[in-house]
Scaffold this motif. Sequence first.
Motif, PDB file in Angstrom:
ATOM      1  N   TYR A 140      46.729 -21.251   5.841  1.00 47.69           N
ATOM      2  CA  TYR A 140      46.670 -21.766   4.468  1.00 47.69           C
ATOM      3  C   TYR A 140      45.329 -22.396   4.135  1.00 47.69           C
ATOM      4  CZ  TYR A 140      47.593 -26.508   6.244  1.00 47.69           C
ATOM      5  OH  TYR A 140      47.523 -27.719   6.884  1.00 47.69           O
ATOM      6  N   ARG A 141      44.485 -22.689   5.143  1.00 48.03           N
ATOM      7  CA  ARG A 141      43.135 -23.198   4.855  1.00 48.03           C
ATOM      8  C   ARG A 141      42.061 -22.140   5.115  1.00 48.03           C
ATOM      9  NH1 ARG A 141      42.502 -28.742   4.030  1.00 48.03           N
ATOM     10  NH2 ARG A 141      40.296 -28.545   4.529  1.00 48.03           N
ATOM     11  N   HIS A 142      42.470 -20.886   5.328  1.00 46.45           N
ATOM     12  CA  HIS A 142      41.508 -19.817   5.579  1.00 46.45           C
ATOM     13  C   HIS A 142      40.874 -19.345   4.270  1.00 46.45           C
ATOM     14  CE1 HIS A 142      42.877 -18.515   9.860  1.00 46.45           C
ATOM     15  NE2 HIS A 142      42.878 -19.826   9.707  1.00 46.45           N
ATOM     16  N   VAL A 143      39.793 -18.591   4.396  1.00 46.74           N
ATOM     17  CA  VAL A 143      39.047 -18.143   3.212  1.00 46.74           C
ATOM     18  C   VAL A 143      39.859 -17.167   2.387  1.00 46.74           C
ATOM     19  CG1 VAL A 143      36.929 -17.046   2.423  1.00 46.74           C
ATOM     20  CG2 VAL A 143      36.895 -18.470   4.460  1.00 46.74           C
ATOM     21  N   GLY A 144      40.542 -16.238   3.050  1.00 46.51           N
ATOM     22  CA  GLY A 144      41.239 -15.179   2.334  1.00 46.51           C
ATOM     23  C   GLY A 144      40.391 -13.930   2.285  1.00 46.51           C
ATOM     24  N   SER A 145      40.635 -13.085   1.311  1.00 45.98           N
ATOM     25  CA  SER A 145      39.899 -11.823   1.185  1.00 45.98           C
ATOM     26  C   SER A 145      38.430 -12.101   0.882  1.00 45.98           C
ATOM     27  CB  SER A 145      40.517 -10.972   0.084  1.00 45.98           C
ATOM     28  OG  SER A 145      39.752  -9.801  -0.112  1.00 45.98           O
ATOM     29  N   ILE A 146      37.533 -11.384   1.564  1.00 42.79           N
ATOM     30  CA  ILE A 146      36.103 -11.620   1.348  1.00 42.79           C
ATOM     31  C   ILE A 146      35.370 -10.392   0.813  1.00 42.79           C
ATOM     32  CG2 ILE A 146      35.965 -13.419   3.112  1.00 42.79           C
ATOM     33  CD1 ILE A 146      34.706 -11.323   4.972  1.00 42.79           C
ATOM     34  N   GLY A 147      36.060  -9.274   0.611  1.00 38.84           N
ATOM     35  CA  GLY A 147      35.370  -8.092   0.110  1.00 38.84           C
ATOM     36  C   GLY A 147      36.344  -7.012  -0.323  1.00 38.84           C
ATOM     37  N   SER A 148      35.802  -5.926  -0.824  1.00 39.25           N
ATOM     38  CA  SER A 148      36.613  -4.807  -1.279  1.00 39.25           C
ATOM     39  C   SER A 148      36.945  -3.877  -0.115  1.00 39.25           C
ATOM     40  CB  SER A 148      35.860  -4.048  -2.374  1.00 39.25           C
ATOM     41  OG  SER A 148      35.499  -4.930  -3.413  1.00 39.25           O
ATOM     42  N   ALA A 149      37.565  -2.745  -0.422  1.00 44.83           N
ATOM     43  CA  ALA A 149      37.977  -1.787   0.612  1.00 44.83           C
ATOM     44  C   ALA A 149      36.841  -0.808   0.895  1.00 44.83           C
ATOM     45  CB  ALA A 149      39.231  -1.059   0.156  1.00 44.83           C
ATOM     46  N   SER A 150      37.088   0.486   0.842  1.00 45.66           N
ATOM     47  CA  SER A 150      36.069   1.469   1.217  1.00 45.66           C
ATOM     48  C   SER A 150      34.893   1.500   0.239  1.00 45.66           C
ATOM     49  CB  SER A 150      36.694   2.860   1.305  1.00 45.66           C
ATOM     50  OG  SER A 150      37.263   3.210   0.060  1.00 45.66           O
ATOM     51  N   ASP A 151      35.094   0.943  -0.939  1.00 39.98           N
ATOM     52  CA  ASP A 151      33.990   0.847  -1.885  1.00 39.98           C
ATOM     53  C   ASP A 151      33.872  -0.614  -2.298  1.00 39.98           C
ATOM     54  OD1 ASP A 151      31.989   1.371  -3.678  1.00 39.98           O
ATOM     55  OD2 ASP A 151      33.344   1.986  -5.286  1.00 39.98           O
ATOM     56  N   SER A 153      32.569  -1.253   0.843  1.00 40.26           N
ATOM     57  CA  SER A 153      32.606  -1.277   2.311  1.00 40.26           C
ATOM     58  C   SER A 153      31.662  -2.313   2.923  1.00 40.26           C
ATOM     59  CB  SER A 153      32.267   0.119   2.884  1.00 40.26           C
ATOM     60  OG  SER A 153      33.227   1.060   2.473  1.00 40.26           O
ATOM     61  N   ARG A 154      31.467  -3.383   2.232  1.00 38.47           N
ATOM     62  CA  ARG A 154      30.621  -4.433   2.783  1.00 38.47           C
ATOM     63  C   ARG A 154      30.905  -5.745   2.049  1.00 38.47           C
ATOM     64  NH1 ARG A 154      25.613  -5.380  -0.090  1.00 38.47           N
ATOM     65  NH2 ARG A 154      25.547  -4.207  -2.037  1.00 38.47           N
ATOM     66  N   VAL A 155      30.429  -6.843   2.607  1.00 36.27           N
ATOM     67  CA  VAL A 155      30.531  -8.156   1.968  1.00 36.27           C
ATOM     68  C   VAL A 155      29.202  -8.444   1.280  1.00 36.27           C
ATOM     69  CG1 VAL A 155      30.917 -10.608   2.329  1.00 36.27           C
ATOM     70  CG2 VAL A 155      32.151  -8.946   3.717  1.00 36.27           C
ATOM     71  N   PHE A 156      29.261  -8.786   0.023  1.00 31.98           N
ATOM     72  CA  PHE A 156      28.028  -9.003  -0.746  1.00 31.98           C
ATOM     73  C   PHE A 156      27.284 -10.243  -0.252  1.00 31.98           C
ATOM     74  CE2 PHE A 156      30.432  -6.489  -3.935  1.00 31.98           C
ATOM     75  CZ  PHE A 156      29.500  -5.467  -4.109  1.00 31.98           C
ATOM     76  N   PRO A 157      25.940 -10.200  -0.240  1.00 27.31           N
ATOM     77  CA  PRO A 157      25.157 -11.383   0.144  1.00 27.31           C
ATOM     78  C   PRO A 157      25.439 -12.544  -0.813  1.00 27.31           C
ATOM     79  CG  PRO A 157      23.761  -9.430   0.105  1.00 27.31           C
ATOM     80  CD  PRO A 157      25.088  -9.034  -0.507  1.00 27.31           C
ATOM     81  N   GLY A 158      25.439 -13.760  -0.251  1.00 22.21           N
ATOM     82  CA  GLY A 158      25.683 -14.935  -1.059  1.00 22.21           C
ATOM     83  C   GLY A 158      27.136 -15.328  -1.169  1.00 22.21           C
ATOM     84  N   LYS A 159      28.028 -14.581  -0.505  1.00 16.53           N
ATOM     85  CA  LYS A 159      29.443 -14.919  -0.533  1.00 16.53           C
ATOM     86  C   LYS A 159      29.654 -16.313   0.067  1.00 16.53           C
ATOM     87  CE  LYS A 159      33.949 -14.565  -0.537  1.00 16.53           C
ATOM     88  NZ  LYS A 159      34.696 -14.725  -1.798  1.00 16.53           N
ATOM     89  N   LYS A 160      30.452 -17.125  -0.602  1.00 14.37           N
ATOM     90  CA  LYS A 160      30.700 -18.475  -0.109  1.00 14.37           C
ATOM     91  C   LYS A 160      31.612 -18.421   1.112  1.00 14.37           C
ATOM     92  CE  LYS A 160      30.062 -20.682  -4.604  1.00 14.37           C
ATOM     93  NZ  LYS A 160      30.700 -21.425  -5.712  1.00 14.37           N
ATOM     94  N   MET A 161      31.053 -18.855   2.237  1.00 15.13           N
ATOM     95  CA  MET A 161      31.758 -18.773   3.509  1.00 15.13           C
ATOM     96  C   MET A 161      31.660 -20.125   4.229  1.00 15.13           C
ATOM     97  SD  MET A 161      32.699 -15.476   3.924  1.00 15.13           S
ATOM     98  CE  MET A 161      32.564 -14.849   5.584  1.00 15.13           C
ATOM     99  N   PRO A 162      32.458 -20.321   5.289  1.00 14.14           N
ATOM    100  CA  PRO A 162      32.307 -21.552   6.072  1.00 14.14           C
ATOM    101  C   PRO A 162      30.905 -21.649   6.669  1.00 14.14           C
ATOM    102  CG  PRO A 162      34.360 -20.452   6.623  1.00 14.14           C
ATOM    103  CD  PRO A 162      33.579 -19.504   5.756  1.00 14.14           C
ATOM    104  N   GLY A 163      30.407 -22.860   6.838  1.00 11.65           N
ATOM    105  CA  GLY A 163      29.074 -23.052   7.402  1.00 11.65           C
ATOM    106  C   GLY A 163      28.688 -24.508   7.343  1.00 11.65           C
ATOM    107  N   ARG A 164      27.434 -24.766   7.671  1.00 10.43           N
ATOM    108  CA  ARG A 164      26.969 -26.152   7.685  1.00 10.43           C
ATOM    109  C   ARG A 164      26.964 -26.729   6.273  1.00 10.43           C
ATOM    110  NH1 ARG A 164      21.044 -27.628   9.846  1.00 10.43           N
ATOM    111  NH2 ARG A 164      20.520 -26.941   7.739  1.00 10.43           N
ATOM    112  N   TYR A 165      27.463 -27.927   6.152  1.00 16.05           N
ATOM    113  CA  TYR A 165      27.610 -28.583   4.857  1.00 16.05           C
ATOM    114  C   TYR A 165      26.746 -29.839   4.841  1.00 16.05           C
ATOM    115  CZ  TYR A 165      30.049 -30.985   1.005  1.00 16.05           C
ATOM    116  OH  TYR A 165      30.346 -31.646  -0.158  1.00 16.05           O
ATOM    117  N   GLY A 166      25.835 -29.943   3.879  1.00 15.49           N
ATOM    118  CA  GLY A 166      24.954 -31.104   3.764  1.00 15.49           C
ATOM    119  C   GLY A 166      23.697 -30.940   4.588  1.00 15.49           C
TER     120      GLY A 166
END
Length: 205
Positions: A140-151, A153-166
């Motif tokens: 329930y605290r996971h990101v969820g879907s991060i991209g489309s299917a075969s089209d 077929s990649r995750v776009f740059p700049g997608k908000k993802m977990p990482g260093r904060y501050g």
Amino acid sequence: MRGLIGKKIGMTRIFNSVGNAVPVTILEVGPCHVTQVKTIDSDGYDAVQLGFVETKDKSITKPLSGHFKKNNVKPAKILAEFKKVPKFDYKPGQTFNVGLFSEGDFVTVSGVSKGRGFAGTIKKYSFSTQRKTHGQGDTYRHVGSIGSASDPSRVFPGKKMPGRYGNKTVSVKDLEVVLVNENKNQLLVKGSVPGSANGIVYITR
């Protein structure tokens, strides 16, 4: 001078002439002394280097010690460069203090924001949680879907993802100067300033 180096003391509130409470941040600004005057002929650009918080010669590196001795100035713990004011004669050793600012001025304050370590998207970007029931497991605290299917077929740059904060350089513009206390070298600005207490900040007009 177009700006000074200072230290964040903390936040408080003051009451204006009408009686309304105004949240302010207390900054200890200066005194800063000129440690080097850079010119186009010698350095390739024009700038003024300021030093803040005097320190002992044994507390700095030998290259910095030579730098201060060459310009015949006291060693400083914090150094920063600011643009020159045209037609002003800068000399090493000159001192500038909080008297540069006056009440009603609007300033930009830059500093390093508080580091919060590795954070998920809910804490970092205020994402909504997924539902906690109906067999969802522990996602329930996971990101969820991060991209489309075969089209495409990649995750776009700049997608908000977990990482260093501050822990990044942040600038807050147009903060109003509410009070200038030259006796204590303090500047009270309306609103919040990046960083924790005792953090170094840079105030520019």
